[in-house]
Structures are given as C-alpha cells and as structure tokens.
Write an enzyme that holds these catalytic residues in place. Structure first.
Site, PDB file in Angstrom:
ATOM      1  N   GLY A 154     -16.341   2.072  -1.288  1.00  0.00           N
ATOM      2  CA  GLY A 154     -17.152   0.886  -0.990  1.00  0.00           C
ATOM      3  C   GLY A 154     -16.822   0.373   0.400  1.00  0.00           C
ATOM      4  O   GLY A 154     -16.531   1.152   1.311  1.00  0.00           O
ATOM      5  N   ARG A 155     -16.862  -0.945   0.534  1.00  0.00           N
ATOM      6  CA  ARG A 155     -16.672  -1.556   1.866  1.00  0.00           C
ATOM      7  C   ARG A 155     -15.312  -1.183   2.466  1.00  0.00           C
ATOM      8  O   ARG A 155     -15.226  -0.719   3.603  1.00  0.00           O
ATOM      9  CB  ARG A 155     -16.783  -3.089   1.747  1.00  0.00           C
ATOM     10  CG  ARG A 155     -18.185  -3.584   1.475  1.00  0.00           C
ATOM     11  CD  ARG A 155     -18.170  -5.069   1.174  1.00  0.00           C
ATOM     12  NE  ARG A 155     -17.510  -5.318  -0.091  1.00  0.00           N
ATOM     13  CZ  ARG A 155     -18.135  -5.693  -1.208  1.00  0.00           C
ATOM     14  NH1 ARG A 155     -19.419  -5.922  -1.190  1.00  0.00           N
ATOM     15  NH2 ARG A 155     -17.460  -5.878  -2.337  1.00  0.00           N
ATOM     16  N   ILE A 156     -14.224  -1.385   1.691  1.00  0.00           N
ATOM     17  CA  ILE A 156     -12.890  -1.143   2.258  1.00  0.00           C
ATOM     18  C   ILE A 156     -12.620   0.359   2.351  1.00  0.00           C
ATOM     19  O   ILE A 156     -12.097   0.839   3.357  1.00  0.00           O
ATOM     20  CB  ILE A 156     -11.810  -1.871   1.425  1.00  0.00           C
ATOM     21  CG1 ILE A 156     -12.081  -3.386   1.464  1.00  0.00           C
ATOM     22  CG2 ILE A 156     -10.413  -1.575   1.957  1.00  0.00           C
ATOM     23  CD1 ILE A 156     -11.242  -4.205   0.502  1.00  0.00           C
ATOM     24  N   THR A 234      -3.772  -0.252  -2.240  1.00  0.00           N
ATOM     25  CA  THR A 234      -4.041  -1.641  -1.815  1.00  0.00           C
ATOM     26  C   THR A 234      -5.138  -2.234  -2.690  1.00  0.00           C
ATOM     27  O   THR A 234      -5.733  -3.249  -2.329  1.00  0.00           O
ATOM     28  CB  THR A 234      -4.495  -1.723  -0.332  1.00  0.00           C
ATOM     29  OG1 THR A 234      -5.660  -0.910  -0.179  1.00  0.00           O
ATOM     30  CG2 THR A 234      -3.418  -1.276   0.622  1.00  0.00           C
ATOM     31  N   ARG A 236      -5.565  -2.685  -6.797  1.00  0.00           N
ATOM     32  CA  ARG A 236      -4.916  -3.590  -7.746  1.00  0.00           C
ATOM     33  C   ARG A 236      -3.832  -2.789  -8.449  1.00  0.00           C
ATOM     34  O   ARG A 236      -4.025  -1.603  -8.770  1.00  0.00           O
ATOM     35  CB  ARG A 236      -5.912  -4.107  -8.789  1.00  0.00           C
ATOM     36  CG  ARG A 236      -6.811  -5.229  -8.321  1.00  0.00           C
ATOM     37  CD  ARG A 236      -6.058  -6.540  -8.108  1.00  0.00           C
ATOM     38  NE  ARG A 236      -6.934  -7.632  -7.691  1.00  0.00           N
ATOM     39  CZ  ARG A 236      -7.187  -7.964  -6.427  1.00  0.00           C
ATOM     40  NH1 ARG A 236      -6.631  -7.294  -5.428  1.00  0.00           N
ATOM     41  NH2 ARG A 236      -7.977  -8.984  -6.147  1.00  0.00           N
ATOM     42  N   GLU A 265       2.417  -8.636 -10.867  1.00  0.00           N
ATOM     43  CA  GLU A 265       2.863  -9.412  -9.692  1.00  0.00           C
ATOM     44  C   GLU A 265       3.326 -10.803 -10.110  1.00  0.00           C
ATOM     45  O   GLU A 265       2.703 -11.401 -10.986  1.00  0.00           O
ATOM     46  CB  GLU A 265       1.709  -9.533  -8.693  1.00  0.00           C
ATOM     47  CG  GLU A 265       1.336  -8.191  -8.114  1.00  0.00           C
ATOM     48  CD  GLU A 265       0.182  -8.257  -7.117  1.00  0.00           C
ATOM     49  OE1 GLU A 265      -0.184  -9.366  -6.668  1.00  0.00           O
ATOM     50  OE2 GLU A 265      -0.348  -7.197  -6.791  1.00  0.00           O
ATOM     51  N   HIS A 283       1.505  -7.831  -1.478  1.00  0.00           N
ATOM     52  CA  HIS A 283       0.065  -8.184  -1.570  1.00  0.00           C
ATOM     53  C   HIS A 283      -0.414  -8.907  -0.300  1.00  0.00           C
ATOM     54  O   HIS A 283      -0.874 -10.047  -0.347  1.00  0.00           O
ATOM     55  CB  HIS A 283      -0.207  -9.026  -2.818  1.00  0.00           C
ATOM     56  CG  HIS A 283      -1.643  -8.936  -3.269  1.00  0.00           C
ATOM     57  ND1 HIS A 283      -2.030  -8.996  -4.586  1.00  0.00           N
ATOM     58  CD2 HIS A 283      -2.797  -8.777  -2.569  1.00  0.00           C
ATOM     59  CE1 HIS A 283      -3.348  -8.896  -4.683  1.00  0.00           C
ATOM     60  NE2 HIS A 283      -3.833  -8.757  -3.454  1.00  0.00           N
TER      61      HIS A 283
END
Ligand code: NAP
Ligand code: GLV
Length: 327
Positions: A154-156, A234, A236, A265, A283
C-alpha cells in the site's frame, strides 16, 4: 455549549491549536490508565486518540450518547473497535498518507541497521571494548543489489519500494489485490507470500493488523526465509509471532531483524532483549517532527469535520456518516 473533546495524550501544538475553542481536555504525556480514560471521556462528543489507547465499547459507553467521533492520530486503527463505533453511530477516522515517507524511512533505517549490525557496533564502541578496525569485524550482508520482499504493497510499502530502487534492489511484493501502476513505476513483481519469503534477502512488513494478518509471520514462514535474510517489522507487532522470531534469531535461522513494533507494547519479548542480531526501536515509525505535526493536524481536522456534521477527510466507517447529526 462548545463540544467537549478528550485528547488522550499531549500531541503536537499545531493539532491542539486546530481544535480552537472546543472545550478540550488533554490527558498527560504518558498513556492514561483505563480508569482515567473512562472517567475523563464522560459526556465527550469527540475523542482524539493515539495507538496506546484501546478505544472499545467500554470507552464509548463511558462517553455516552454525546460521542460522535473517535479521531485516531495514526493510520493504523486496530486499537479502535470499529464495529462497536459503527453500532453506536460513532465515526472513526485515521491519518493516512501524511506519514508514508517518514515510516518508509524508518523501515529502511531498521533494514540497514540490522544488516550492517549498527546496534551491536554502537554497543561495542560505548562499552570501551573496541580495539580498532578489524578485517572481519562486524561484517553483515550488503543491501544494494539484493532482493527486497514487501508484504503489503500500500502507501508505505510502495514508499519503501521507491527507496529500494535507489539501492538497485529487485522488489517483490504480496498483497491481496494487484497494483499494476506501482508495478510499472517501480518494476515490482507480485508473488505469493511463500515465494517472497524464499526469494528475498530482506522482508519488510507493511500490512495492517487484522484477523488475517495476525501471526502472518510465524515459525513456518521464518523457516522458509534464507539463512542470510533480514526481517523488518514497522507494521504492527502481532503480525509476527515474537516468540518464534526470537527462537529463529537465536538459532541463526535468519541473519537479523529490525523491529519498531511489538506484540504487547511497551513490553518486548524477553528473549529478544538478550539477542545481538535484532535492532529494537520503540514504535517511532512516524516520529519525525514534521510528520507528527501533520498527523496531529489531520486528526484534529477529522474530528472537527465530524463534529460539524461534515464528511471528515479520512473516515474508516463512512457508513455512519449519514447518521451523524448536523450542528
Ligand atoms: P495501506 O496503504 O492500507 O496498505 C496496506 C497494504 O496491506 C495494502 O496494500 C493491502 O492491500 C495490504 N493487505 C491488507 N491485508 C492484507 C493481507 N491479509 N495480506 C496481504 N496484504 C494485505 O496502509 P499503510 O498506510 O501503508 O499502512 C500500513 C500499516 O503500517 C498500518 O496499518 C499501520 O499498522 C502500520 N504503520 C506503522 C507505523 C509505525 O509507527 N511503525 C506508522 C505508520 C503505519 P490489499 O488490500 O490489496 O491486500
Ligand atoms: C502508527 O503506528 C500508525 O499506524 O500511524
């Protein structure tokens, strides 16, 4: 009466400024306790949340019928129970697009740091035990010219692919739908996950956390990777089975990993903490000054639009929009 809005963490000033003269309660620097959150949201029309808060039915019911919007200051919204929000006619929004380049930078940062053993190298220098240059000291695999497998294009994921081109890398990807334009632009090839894992020297994860992606990378998937491969997460934490990853790293089943996110986390699996071949970041994927400011402003704009009965820029459950009362 101005709307009452709860901002669950101190956010960059530009975002708070955008909220103008709403009656805004900003909780502290640290994640609020569940009790504080439940007590503070009572009577709120809007909640501006971050990834550290679980915004579930309990929080929405504590806010009560005044609640119209949960504006998450993140692109990922697995911390929000969207179905519960939809049931209650509450619009949920996120902050896509403004953090792609920064998060892709972080993925590449971890990829290079893990390959070239930067964490280990830094620990050596700081320990005072470094005795000078060594012919085989701290060597790791080259990045340039290798194959990068991107899981979730996708975008990232695509922003990471653009960086890989500068390093002369071959790009493979998986995602449920084909991205033909990006394939043409980036020379990327879509393959099944199994082929990606077998063929890639670097694997970078960019899927959202959903029931389908939970533990997408476990013992079996790690066993398919090359022994010299590096895994970067990066996305989840729960996308990776952390215990299986720690075991694979300890056995040298893969070369290294770079992690920004964790299953529970801020807890980190204790077995990971003792390993040299994993780079651990807290994070910070989107943590540039400019990007955090853009995220805060976008979250505020989403919240304001929803409160004034307009279509917010980034609704996650647009089906509730017709049900929002107009001011
Ligand atoms: P995006 O544009 O929606 O991209 C996600 C990609 O994953 C899409 O290409 C989607 O394509 C694919 N996908 C979804 N489910 C899949 C599955 N089951 N198997 C394979 N591919 C799947 O999202 P984004 O803006 O790039 O953000 C991605 C994630 O990064 C966020 O959800 C967030 O969790 C994480 N993130 C982390 C940080 C950080 O600070 N570490 C910062 C920003 C974002 P298809 O639907 O075609 O499969
Ligand atoms: C951060 O983790 C985000 O999803 O924006």
């Amino acid at each position: 009466m101005p709307h009452r809005v709860v901002v669950t963490r101190r956010i960059p000033g530009a975002g708070l400024d955008r909220l103008g003269d709403l009656q805004t309660v900003v909780l502290g620097e640290e994640p609020p306790s569940r009790e504080d959150l439940l007590a503070t949201v009572r009577g709120a029309s809007g909640i501006l949340s971050t990834v550290t808060e679980r915004i579930d039915a309990g929080v929405m019911d504590a806010a009560g019928p005044s609640l119209r919007v949960v504006a998450n200051m993140a692109v990922g919204y697995d911390n929000v129970d969207v179905a519960a929000a939809t049931d209650r006619g509450v619009v949920v929004t996120n902050t896509p697009g403004v953090l792609d380049e920064t998060t892709a930078d972080t993925a590449f940062l971890l990829l290079m740091a893990a390959a070239r053993r930067l964490g280990e190298a830094e620990r050596l220098v700081r320990s005072g035990r470094w005795r000078g240059w060594g012919p085989e000291q701290l060597t790791g695999p080259d990045v340039w010219g290798k194959t990068l497998g991107i899981v979730g294009f996708g975008r990232i994921g695509q922003a990471v692919a653009r960086r890989a081109l500068g390093f002369g890398m071959r790009v493979l990807y998986t995602s449920r739908s084909r991205r033909e334009e990006a394939e043409r632009e980036l020379g990327a090839r879509r393959v099944e996950l199994e082929e990606l894992l077998r063929e890639s020297d670097f694997v970078s994860l960019h899927v959202p956390l959903t029931p389908e992606t939970r533990h997408l990378i476990g013992e079996r998937e790690l066993s398919l990777m090359k022994p010299a491969a590096v895994l970067v997460n990066t996305a989840r934490g729960p996308v990776v089975d952390e215990a299986a990853l720690a075991a694979a790293l300890a056995r040298g089943r893969i070369f290294a990993a770079g992690l920004d996110v964790y299953e529970r986390e801020p807890e980190v699996h204790p077995a990971l903490l003792g390993l040299e071949n994993v780079v651990l970041a807290p994070h910070i994927g989107s943590a540039s000054i400019e990007t955090r400011s853009r995220m805060a402003v976008l979250a505020a704009e989403n919240l304001l639009a929803a409160l004034s009965g307009q279509r917010p820029p980034n609704p996650v459950n647009p089906e509730v929009l017709g049900r929002l009362p107009l001011d």
